[in-house]
Design a protein around this motif. Structure first.
Motif, PDB file in Angstrom:
ATOM      1  N   ARG A   1     -38.864  47.921  19.164  1.00 16.20           N
ATOM      2  CA  ARG A   1     -37.257  47.988  19.616  1.00 16.20           C
ATOM      3  C   ARG A   1     -36.736  46.706  20.241  1.00 16.20           C
ATOM      4  O   ARG A   1     -37.661  45.823  20.636  1.00 16.20           O
ATOM      5  N   LEU A   2     -35.490  46.463  20.249  1.00 20.44           N
ATOM      6  CA  LEU A   2     -35.010  45.372  20.738  1.00 20.44           C
ATOM      7  C   LEU A   2     -34.503  45.804  22.023  1.00 20.44           C
ATOM      8  O   LEU A   2     -33.727  46.583  22.449  1.00 20.44           O
TER       9      LEU A   2
ATOM     10  N   VAL B   1     -26.299  44.910  19.671  1.00 20.95           N
ATOM     11  CA  VAL B   1     -25.966  46.221  20.429  1.00 20.95           C
ATOM     12  C   VAL B   1     -26.093  47.321  19.497  1.00 20.95           C
ATOM     13  O   VAL B   1     -26.201  48.737  20.259  1.00 20.95           O
ATOM     14  N   GLN B   2     -25.996  47.207  18.212  1.00 21.87           N
ATOM     15  CA  GLN B   2     -26.129  48.336  17.335  1.00 21.87           C
ATOM     16  C   GLN B   2     -27.583  48.943  17.712  1.00 21.87           C
ATOM     17  O   GLN B   2     -27.694  50.203  17.753  1.00 21.87           O
ATOM     18  N   ARG B   3     -28.703  48.061  17.450  1.00 25.67           N
ATOM     19  CA  ARG B   3     -29.943  48.191  17.926  1.00 25.67           C
ATOM     20  C   ARG B   3     -30.200  48.884  19.167  1.00 25.67           C
ATOM     21  O   ARG B   3     -30.894  49.957  19.525  1.00 25.67           O
ATOM     22  N   MET B   4     -29.351  48.512  20.270  1.00 24.37           N
ATOM     23  CA  MET B   4     -29.731  48.743  21.525  1.00 24.37           C
ATOM     24  C   MET B   4     -28.930  50.134  21.795  1.00 24.37           C
ATOM     25  O   MET B   4     -29.299  50.882  22.751  1.00 24.37           O
TER      26      MET B   4
ATOM     27  N   ASP C   1     -28.710  52.492  19.800  1.00 26.89           N
ATOM     28  CA  ASP C   1     -29.732  53.578  19.073  1.00 26.89           C
ATOM     29  C   ASP C   1     -30.915  53.691  19.990  1.00 26.89           C
ATOM     30  O   ASP C   1     -31.581  54.836  20.060  1.00 26.89           O
ATOM     31  N   ALA C   2     -31.219  52.861  20.699  1.00 21.90           N
ATOM     32  CA  ALA C   2     -32.418  52.824  21.737  1.00 21.90           C
ATOM     33  C   ALA C   2     -32.113  53.211  23.216  1.00 21.90           C
ATOM     34  O   ALA C   2     -32.980  53.405  23.953  1.00 21.90           O
TER      35      ALA C   2
ATOM     36  N   ILE D   1     -26.001  49.111  27.971  1.00 22.89           N
ATOM     37  CA  ILE D   1     -26.208  47.719  27.604  1.00 22.89           C
ATOM     38  C   ILE D   1     -25.389  46.703  28.526  1.00 22.89           C
ATOM     39  O   ILE D   1     -24.331  46.729  28.762  1.00 22.89           O
ATOM     40  N   ARG D   2     -26.265  46.009  29.361  1.00 26.40           N
ATOM     41  CA  ARG D   2     -25.642  45.072  30.335  1.00 26.40           C
ATOM     42  C   ARG D   2     -25.553  43.605  29.558  1.00 26.40           C
ATOM     43  O   ARG D   2     -26.298  43.289  28.761  1.00 26.40           O
ATOM     44  N   VAL D   3     -24.308  42.907  29.702  1.00 27.60           N
ATOM     45  CA  VAL D   3     -24.008  41.760  29.223  1.00 27.60           C
ATOM     46  C   VAL D   3     -23.720  40.706  30.281  1.00 27.60           C
ATOM     47  O   VAL D   3     -22.634  40.896  30.806  1.00 27.60           O
ATOM     48  N   ASN D   4     -24.585  39.675  30.446  1.00 25.42           N
ATOM     49  CA  ASN D   4     -24.316  38.649  31.378  1.00 25.42           C
ATOM     50  C   ASN D   4     -24.697  37.319  30.812  1.00 25.42           C
ATOM     51  O   ASN D   4     -24.851  37.271  29.685  1.00 25.42           O
TER      52      ASN D   4
END
Length: 261
Positions: free
Chosen positions: A81-82, A124-127, A129-130, A176-179
């Protein structure tokens, strides 16, 4: 009791991992226990890194629209997984607006912004799903503060900061965190000669920095590792400056303060 987070069992992608800041980031995540997919367009840059346990080399260019699928095939082949994406690949330098043509300006955005966007959109699509993940983008202090002779670069890094905050807003509910990190002057193979040969650069970026030194790739790597870890679990949409205080202290004291007797 609070304990330092580790990245055991997590998979991280690092673009531009062949040298400089990208290499330091890959090594920092690896040391924290992550499996690292090291992406670079230069095979020589990731050969040594790929020989280390826990590293998978991916030869690819962020300007290639097929890169996300290429990386995805590697993840699927490993049944991984990513968890972490570090968008580090980019180009620097530049000129002022009158010396920046359309083609030059577009190139900065193709590499520094569009390539980053494609990978982030795919990630983000993979994240999702995870159940979550972390994205850390390499911006620049020049994306926050205008700097001379960096029209395309500064504008593209400002766009990276804007995209970081926008995606953090959209995908926070998905866990999902984006920094982003915003480095100042960092000594790498690409900047070392300029630091030595351009006195004005040393005066502006080192003498004008409160900590009075140039940064090291490891300084940025530690910040990225923090933002990618659970220690930053309540941090998103943030731009962490790693610049020795340059952005806030470009008019620093000439000498250190001495305690009174």
């Amino acid at each position: 009791m609070l304990e330092p987070s580790n990245l055991d069992g997590r998979t991280a992608i690092v673009t531009g991992a062949g040298q400089g800041i990208g290499l330091a980031i890959a090594e920092a995540l690896l040391a924290a226990g992550a499996h690292v997919l090291a992406v670079d367009r230069e095979a020589a840059g990731i050969e040594a890194l790929a020989a280390r346990p826990g590293v998978t080399a991916v030869l690819g260019d962020v300007t290639d629209p097929g890169l996300p699928e290429q990386i995805g095939a590697v993840l699927d082949g490993a049944r991984a997984r990513l968890d972490i994406l570090v968008n580090n690949a980019g180009i620097a330098r530049g000129a002022h607006a009158l010396h920046t043509g359309d083609e030059d300006f577009t190139r900065y955005f193709d590499i520094n912004v569009l390539g980053l966007f494609r990978l982030s959109r795919w990630a983000v699509q993979r994240m999702m799903d995870a159940g979550g993940g972390a994205i850390v983008n390499t911006a620049s202090i020049f994306g926050l503060i205008g700097a001379q002779n960096s029209c395309g670069y500064s504008a593209s890094k400002a766009a990276v900061i804007g995209l970081t905050r926008q995606m953090a807003t959209d995908f926070g509910p998905n866990g999902i965190r984006v920094n982003a990190v915003a480095p100042g002057l960092i000594e790498t193979p690409l900047t070392a000669e300029r630091i030595r040969s351009e006195p004005w650069r040393r005066h502006q970026m080192i003498d004008g920095c409160p900590l009075r030194r140039v940064g090291k790739p490891e300084d940025v790597a530690r910040a990225v590792r923090f933002l990618a870890s659970d220690e930053a679990s309540f941090i998103t949409g943030h731009v962490l400056t790693v610049d020795g205080g340059w952005a806030i202290g470009r008019f620093p004291r000439q000498e250190a303060i001495h305690a009174e007797a």
